[in-house]
Design an enzyme around this catalytic site. Structure first.
Site, mmCIF file in Angstrom:
data_model
loop_
_atom_site.group_PDB
_atom_site.id
_atom_site.type_symbol
_atom_site.label_atom_id
_atom_site.label_comp_id
_atom_site.label_asym_id
_atom_site.label_seq_id
_atom_site.Cartn_x
_atom_site.Cartn_y
_atom_site.Cartn_z
ATOM 1 N N ARG A 278 -50.424 -52.665 63.390
ATOM 2 C CA ARG A 278 -49.106 -52.963 63.962
ATOM 3 C C ARG A 278 -49.010 -52.360 65.357
ATOM 4 N NH1 ARG A 278 -44.131 -52.033 59.832
ATOM 5 N NH2 ARG A 278 -43.135 -51.750 61.848
ATOM 6 N N ARG B 284 -53.383 -46.221 60.462
ATOM 7 C CA ARG B 284 -53.421 -47.240 59.399
ATOM 8 C C ARG B 284 -53.747 -48.636 59.915
ATOM 9 N NH1 ARG B 284 -47.181 -47.941 57.263
ATOM 10 N NH2 ARG B 284 -46.274 -48.264 59.310
ATOM 11 N N ARG C 155 -39.188 -44.284 65.793
ATOM 12 C CA ARG C 155 -38.976 -44.943 64.499
ATOM 13 C C ARG C 155 -38.418 -43.961 63.470
ATOM 14 N NH1 ARG C 155 -44.496 -47.746 63.165
ATOM 15 N NH2 ARG C 155 -43.399 -48.667 61.415
#
Ligand code: ADP
Ligand code: ZN
Length: 237
Positions: free
Chosen positions: A160, A126, A171
């Site tokens: 990111r 992404r 995560r």
């Protein structure tokens, strides 16, 4: 409409928040935006920055006060979507108290359920337009024209630093340990709705809209009932 979108990183919260923002004029409130507020230097942002600069995590108290400032601002007149907030049950409790103090009632908490094995692919591919924040994905939502944002024609994009296949695992573990219990918190309040986040973006949007119609109808039934009760009471007087 006042909503919370829950789900692990990559579930599609940001994608759906932007669709809801465009369709209903709801304001998206995410961790990214609160970080932007710190950079922009609003009074509460400055307070958060001094804590961060001391190497500490911003307390739940500061986080909740930042949210309170946002939801009372004009941009939230039509409602808001908390995107990926709260992250712990303690934050959920602090948020409950703050909303109660401001006499604000949540309409729904929507949990996007996803298959953990699919998330790595979604996260690793992404990127976001630096200009307008529109989200893209190398495979699932590519740019229509290489290097140019479909939404604003911007040409700068950001990824990111923790959106890597290696970081995803850690995560997701943090999510399972700390954030997954937040869904149970709202289930106990009978506000939780689950939507299959593995469906296509358009289908996820349709399912979320079905939830919104349902809570909207329930809300107007409740207010009609309240009106009826008031009328009866008036007649009794
Ligand atoms: P979150 O905000 O929950 O972390 P995003 O909205 O950023 O998740 O979505 C993660 C990535 O997956 C993005 O690149 C997005 O384009 C893509 N994506 C979002 N929803 C879907 C979906 N239903 N099917 C396939 N890809 C999706
Ligand atoms: Zn853009």
């Amino acid at each position: 409409m006042k909503l919370i979108l829950l789900g692990p990183p990559g579930a599609g919260k940001g994608t759906q928040s932007r669709l809801l923002e465009a369709r209903y004029g709801l304001a998206q409130i995410s961790g990214d935006m609160l970080r932007a507020e710190v950079r922009a230097g609003s009074p509460i942002g400055l307070e958060a920055r001094s804590v961060m600069e001391a190497g500490k995590l911003v307390s739940d108290d500061i986080l909740i006060r930042m949210i309170a400032a946002r939801i009372n601002a004009r941009e939230c007149a039509k409602g808001f979507i908390l995107d990926g907030i709260p992250r712990t049950t303690l934050q959920a409790q602090a948020l409950d108290e703050m909303l109660h103090d401001h006499e604000i009632e949540l309409d729904a908490v929507i949990e996007l359920t996803v298959n953990a094995s699919e998330l790595a692919g979604r996260i690793a591919g992404r990127f976001t337009c630096a200009g307008c924040g529109e989200g893209y994905h190398d495979s699932f939502r590519p740019l229509a024209q290489a290097g140019i944002c479909d939404a604003c024609s911007g040409t700068e994009f950001v990824r990111r630093s923790d959106d890597t296949a290696e970081a995803v695992h850690a995560r997701l573990e943090v999510y399972a340990a700390q954030t997954a219990p937040v869904a149970a918190h709202y289930r106990a309040q009978r506000r939780l709705y689950s939507v299959d986040g593995m469906a296509s973006m358009a289908d996820v949007e349709t399912h979320i809209e079905a939830v919104l119609r349902r809570v909207d109808r329930a809300g107007s039934r409740a207010s009609a009932l309240a009106t009826a009760v008031t009328l009866t009471r008036c007649r009794d007087d």
